[in-house]
Design a protein around this motif. Structure first.
Motif, mmCIF file in Angstrom:
data_model
loop_
_atom_site.group_PDB
_atom_site.id
_atom_site.type_symbol
_atom_site.label_atom_id
_atom_site.label_comp_id
_atom_site.label_asym_id
_atom_site.label_seq_id
_atom_site.Cartn_x
_atom_site.Cartn_y
_atom_site.Cartn_z
ATOM 1 N N ILE A 66 -11.805 3.533 -3.509
ATOM 2 C CA ILE A 66 -10.804 3.460 -4.576
ATOM 3 C C ILE A 66 -11.492 3.332 -5.929
ATOM 4 O O ILE A 66 -11.142 4.030 -6.886
ATOM 5 C CB ILE A 66 -9.840 2.267 -4.341
ATOM 6 N N LEU A 115 1.837 2.012 -3.541
ATOM 7 C CA LEU A 115 0.709 2.604 -4.254
ATOM 8 C C LEU A 115 0.523 4.066 -3.830
ATOM 9 O O LEU A 115 0.234 4.925 -4.669
ATOM 10 C CB LEU A 115 -0.568 1.805 -3.979
ATOM 11 N N LEU A 116 0.706 4.334 -2.551
ATOM 12 C CA LEU A 116 0.629 5.703 -2.048
ATOM 13 C C LEU A 116 1.693 6.570 -2.719
ATOM 14 O O LEU A 116 1.407 7.686 -3.165
ATOM 15 C CB LEU A 116 0.807 5.714 -0.530
ATOM 16 N N ASP A 120 0.770 7.459 -6.287
ATOM 17 C CA ASP A 120 -0.237 8.525 -6.349
ATOM 18 C C ASP A 120 0.363 9.876 -5.972
ATOM 19 O O ASP A 120 0.034 10.892 -6.584
ATOM 20 C CB ASP A 120 -1.422 8.202 -5.447
ATOM 21 N N TYR A 180 0.829 -1.199 0.000
ATOM 22 C CA TYR A 180 0.000 0.000 0.000
ATOM 23 C C TYR A 180 0.864 1.250 0.000
ATOM 24 O O TYR A 180 0.497 2.274 -0.567
ATOM 25 C CB TYR A 180 -0.944 0.003 1.203
ATOM 26 N N PHE A 203 -4.987 4.572 0.702
ATOM 27 C CA PHE A 203 -3.800 3.703 0.695
ATOM 28 C C PHE A 203 -3.053 3.823 2.018
ATOM 29 O O PHE A 203 -2.595 2.825 2.576
ATOM 30 C CB PHE A 203 -2.852 4.061 -0.455
ATOM 31 N N TYR A 232 -12.621 1.184 1.809
ATOM 32 C CA TYR A 232 -11.445 1.314 0.947
ATOM 33 C C TYR A 232 -11.764 0.824 -0.465
ATOM 34 O O TYR A 232 -11.489 1.533 -1.446
ATOM 35 C CB TYR A 232 -10.274 0.516 1.548
ATOM 36 N N ASN A 254 -7.538 8.747 -2.867
ATOM 37 C CA ASN A 254 -6.901 7.434 -3.011
ATOM 38 C C ASN A 254 -5.667 7.330 -2.121
ATOM 39 O O ASN A 254 -5.439 6.301 -1.482
ATOM 40 C CB ASN A 254 -6.519 7.168 -4.462
ATOM 41 N N SER A 255 -4.874 8.388 -2.068
ATOM 42 C CA SER A 255 -3.665 8.381 -1.237
ATOM 43 C C SER A 255 -4.010 8.199 0.236
ATOM 44 O O SER A 255 -3.347 7.438 0.945
ATOM 45 C CB SER A 255 -2.880 9.686 -1.427
ATOM 46 N N HIS A 315 -2.363 0.919 4.721
ATOM 47 C CA HIS A 315 -0.985 0.648 5.161
ATOM 48 C C HIS A 315 -0.922 0.600 6.683
ATOM 49 O O HIS A 315 -0.342 -0.324 7.258
ATOM 50 C CB HIS A 315 -0.048 1.722 4.610
#
Length: 122
Positions: free
Chosen positions: A85, A21-22, A25, A18, A59, A81, A55-56, A63
């Protein structure tokens, strides 16, 4: 935006965290902010920034939940979530085709900034 999502095609989705992914973004947000300084700030960039920011946050929440707090059992945040998303991704794709302020984000932004300037003048 397409560069960010296209780069994810080369990622092993089974082994991505995660936090990664963060970071993807956040890098996309930074690229949009830099590009918007050179280009005309428009509806699309505002909606992309909103979607990527939400989204951030999601994520980051996952996390914290999974890696920091070691939670392995599903609860309401996991459903939130998943829904969040997907809705944000759909919104970001839709704005590219529609190019209209369908959520009233620009009106809200105008009201907020107008309120601040009126407040400062008092």
């Amino acid at each position: 935006m397409s560069v960010s999502y296209s780069s994810s095609l080369f990622i092993d989705i089974q082994n991505i965290s995660y936090m990664q992914l963060l970071l993807f973004d956040l890098m996309t947000i930074l690229a949009i902010l830099i590009a918007s300084n050179f280009l005309n700030k428009n509806i699309i960039s505002s909606y992309l920034l909103l979607g990527l920011s939400i989204n951030s946050l999601l994520f980051f929440g996952m996390h914290l939940d999974v890696l920091v707090f070691s939670n392995s059992s599903p609860w309401w945040f996991w459903s939130f979530y998943s829904l969040g998303i997907n809705l944000m991704d759909f919104m970001m794709i839709a704005i590219l085709f529609i190019n209209k302020d369908f959520l009233g984000l620009m009106k809200l932004k105008g009201r907020l900034f107008r309120s601040r300037t009126e407040f400062k003048s008092l």
